[in-house]
Design an enzyme around this catalytic site. Structure first.
Site: not given
Length: 782
Positions: A87, A138
């Site tokens: 990420h 998210h």
């Protein structure tokens, strides 16, 4: 390198075991027994370390040891593990994302002022104004804890915008969920929507658009993408760098807690197993009221000119903020970690470094401006603590109660992480999928069947009215929203004096990208571009959020590479740079990945938002035209999916030059006041556009098509088209303009009456259209 313990800040005596902040908070120092220091690491090379549990590969751990010339300390291992996660490091996508750098940085309006590598892209929109915007994901946190996962997604993207020196002015949320009637969708969707609304509404930011898509492929991996737009005068631009020996490094905002340890940096870097949600402690907890105060505090700090560099604390927390600031600067940095204000005094050094607690920022401030900085923070009751300073060395050094626990080259943490050239392989299933064309499906043979299938598509989850969701968002707070959902794009005013504003749209058809990721990604760019143009705005720039399955799957990496290439080709043709964005991998459960979903956001500029074009007509007697060419293209269409449960074939063709010509007509027509409404034709085709146009203000329409062409005319999803309504007095000028740009303009009927009538084939009362369109989500969630 300076020794901060020998040069205490005012109120912080050397050797003291308490720390002074703007709120005079006393933080008891935890014991340091068993602390893993750099000295201990040098003396104990064979200590077993939990590198695998922290998500590192064996060769990555070996590389860290090589960089440091020793084993890492526990704190260093924590930093590298979160910063080298998928990420944060983009280790599987970097080799592909670099190709975005080949795109021109100029926009149709002016310069790109900041781009990929910064917290968010910034572009010049004229009149001394710039806008910054970015979309990111998210996803995994929102599946595990829907409310907080979505809320903190909004909070994080807003802080990215703040970190550029801008005032946030609007947010958007492209969302994707599993089947509408699945029990887990009932768990995830209401929580996500409440989180987005709860956080954004409390910040006082209008939510001006986005998407909501339902598909079985997202059942275990919903996508919660968040976008924010901010405005700033050119001279207020701030960048994330720590420069100037002796400049102070200040942490300000909320205290650091145990929530979010590992957070999105770890959650988004692995797949879910088949057992469902877990890992709740890793999800951050947000406080929108603290963020609202932080926004105003930051704007006052910028106005006072007391900030040299700034970074938000999002993914990887302090590990990211310290290493990225130092890496982008001209020296090193020394930090006293025990000065960090804590909500939980039991946190260890490595936990503090990994925590992704929300509503925190880090600033670099010249010593002579420190008092003014602290005074402004105190005015807003924002806790601010000097953690350290910029040094003339080359390392990031972090101490814990006088002991060195981190001593690393910051670039090795922040920017020089692993880079993988993952294997690429075209998926084996694709040949069979593409050969299964929708042309083989049974088509309606009567007006009655056409009517029933139009209603079926109109009432399907992806096409159905989403106001149950959007009514929970404040779309008009601040008073500058000119258009919002369900219009094609959100439009918000930037300058109240002149009416200068921006339009933003996010789009991606995952069914198209499943069939062909290259063409599908071009459709995503083209549809967002078209939606922005439909409002009358000139498209300027792109941000993207690339949501895919596991990068360890060669088929997924082929999809990703193809999507990047498709976006680049479309952006090059449109003259729109990619200013930044986000990659979200590991969106899969076990071996089942989501459809490749490269969400594309296009931002455009409008000199006067009072001239924007809405998506739906209000009056009777307007001429209805289809702009562009309609072809027999139903592969991946909503009709094929809803009526036949079918996905196959290759997506509709995309002609980028035609898209540009269409955009020119839509923009120029809005400027000249020629359109009463303009609506792009995409999911559901003309049938859905007509129904939505009729339902919006309760004004029907009568249309006719050539003999035998009604079905294709209604349900085709050919690209490069729009439905426009034109007042009689503007018809001649409109037709001349369309012809001058080589864009076909086919008159199909006019507005009026209480029904949608298609020749002598069928008619549906507007009330029935509205009930069909509005019922699905309200029935499930109300």
């Amino acid at each position: 390198m300076s020794d901060l313990s020998m040069t205490p800040e005012p109120g912080h005596e050397a050797g003291a075991r308490e720390h002074h902040t703007d709120s005079n908070q006393i933080i008891a120092a935890p014991k340091t027994d068993g602390l893993d220091t750099v000295t201990k690491a040098e003396a104990s090379p064979d200590v077993e370390q939990p590198w695998a549990e922290l998500g590192l590969k064996e060769d990555e751990y070996a590389r860290i040891r090589e960089i440091l010339g020793r084993r890492p300390t526990s704190a260093e291992l924590a930093m590298y593990s979160v910063m080298w996660s998928e990420h944060c490091s983009y280790k599987s996508s970097k080799v592909h994302l670099r190709r975005f750098g080949d795109l021109p940085s100029e926009t149709p309006r002016g310069k790109q002022l900041a781009g990929i590598g910064e917290n968010a892209g910034v572009i010049d929109i004229g009149q001394g104004w710039a806008v910054t915007f970015k979309v990111e994901s998210h996803n995994h946190p929102s599946y595990i804890e829907p409310y907080q996962g979505a809320a903190t997604g909004v909070g994080g993207i807003v802080r990215d915008i703040m970190a550029m020196g801008a005032r946030p002015i609007a947010v958007m949320d492209p969302l994707r969920f599993g089947a509408l009637d699945h029990p887990d969708t009932a768990r995830v969707l209401p929580g996500v929507v409440a989180g987005i609304g709860g956080y954004g509404n409390c910040l006082g930011l209008p939510n001006i658009g986005g998407e909501v898509v339902f598909d079985d492929c997202y059942q275990g991996n919903p996508l919660v993408n968040a976008l924010c737009v901010g405005k700033l005068p050119h001279e207020d631009l701030h960048l994330a760098k720590a420069a100037g020996k002796g400049n102070k490094v200040i942490l300000f905002g909320a205290k650091t807690g145990g929530d979010g340890i590992g957070g999105v940096s770890v959650l988004a870097s692995e797949t879910f197993d088949a057992e469902g949600p877990a890992k709740r402690p890793a999800v951050q907890v947000g406080d929108p009221f603290a963020e609202k105060v932080l926004i105003e505090c930051c704007l006052d700090l910028y106005a006072a000119g007391v900030v040299e560099g700034i970074q938000d604390l999002g993914g990887a927390g302090l590990s990211c903020a310290t290493s990225e600031l130092a890496s982008a600067g001209d020296g090193g940095m020394r930090i006293e970690l025990d000065r960090v204000p804590l909500r939980d005094s039991s946190l260890r050094a490595e936990e503090i470094l990994m925590s992704e607690s929300q509503e925190r920022m880090m600033a670099v401030v010249e010593p002579e401006k420190l008092d003014e900085f602290m005074a402004i923070a105190n005015k807003w009751d924002v806790e601010a603590t000097v953690l350290g300073e910029v040094t003339d060395g080359e390392h990031l050094v972090i101490t814990w109660h006088g002991e060195v626990v981190v001593d690393v080259p910051p670039r090795s943490v922040a920017h020089d992480g692993p880079v993988y050239e993952r294997p690429l392989a075209r998926p084996d299933y694709l040949d069979a999928l593409q050969s299964d064309s929708a042309s083989l499906l049974t088509r309606p043979s009567s007006g009655h069947e056409l009517r029933e299938q139009l209603l079926a598509v109109l009432g399907s989850p992806n096409i159905a009215d989403k106001s149950w969701i959007t009514d929970q968002y404040d779309r008009y707070v601040m008073g500058n929203t000119a258009l919002a959902m369900p219009d094609d794009a959100g439009v918000v005013r930037v300058d109240e004096a002149t009416g200068l504003g921006v339009a933003v749209s996010t789009d991606c058809n995952g069914r198209f990208t499943k069939l062909d990721p290259f063409i599908g990604s071009q459709h995503a760019v083209a549809e967002a571009y078209r939606n922005v143009a439909a409002t009358g705005a000139t498209p300027l720039a792109v941000s993207d959020c690339l949501n895919f399955g596991s990068p360890e799957d060669a088929g997924v990496m082929w999809q990703f590479s193809q999507a990047v290439d498709g976006i680049i080709e479309a952006c090059r043709s449109f003259g729109t740079p990619v200013t930044g964005g986000n990659v979200s991998f590991y969106n899969q459960t076990g071996d089942v990945a989501i459809h490749p979903t490269p969400v594309v956001a296009v931002l455009g500029v409008m000199d006067d938002v009072s001239k924007r074009t809405p998506s739906a007509w209000k009056d009777a007697g307007l001429a209805l035209y289809v702009l562009g060419e309609t072809r027999d293209e139903l592969n991946g269409s909503e009709w094929a999916g809803v009526v036949h449960g079918h996905l196959g074939g290759t997506p509709p063709q995309i002609h980028l030059d035609n898209e540009k010509a269409l955009a020119t007509v839509l923009i120029d027509g809005a400027r000249d006041g020629l359109f009463a409404s303009a609506h792009d034709l995409s999911s559901g085709g003309l049938a859905v556009a007509l129904a939505e146009g009729a339902v919006r203000h309760g004004v029907g329409a009568s249309v006719e098509f050539e003999q035998g062409n009604a079905f294709v005319s209604l349900f085709s999803e050919s690209a490069g088209r729009a439905l426009v309504a034109v007042a009689p007095e503007h018809v001649e000028a409109f037709e001349a303009m369309a012809g001058g740009h080589g864009v076909p303009a086919t008159k199909i009927g006019e507005t009026g009456g209480g029904a949608l009538a298609v020749g002598d084939l069928f008619s549906v009362p507007v009330a029935e259209l509205a009930e069909t369109h509005q019922a699905p989500l309200r029935k499930v969630f109300s």
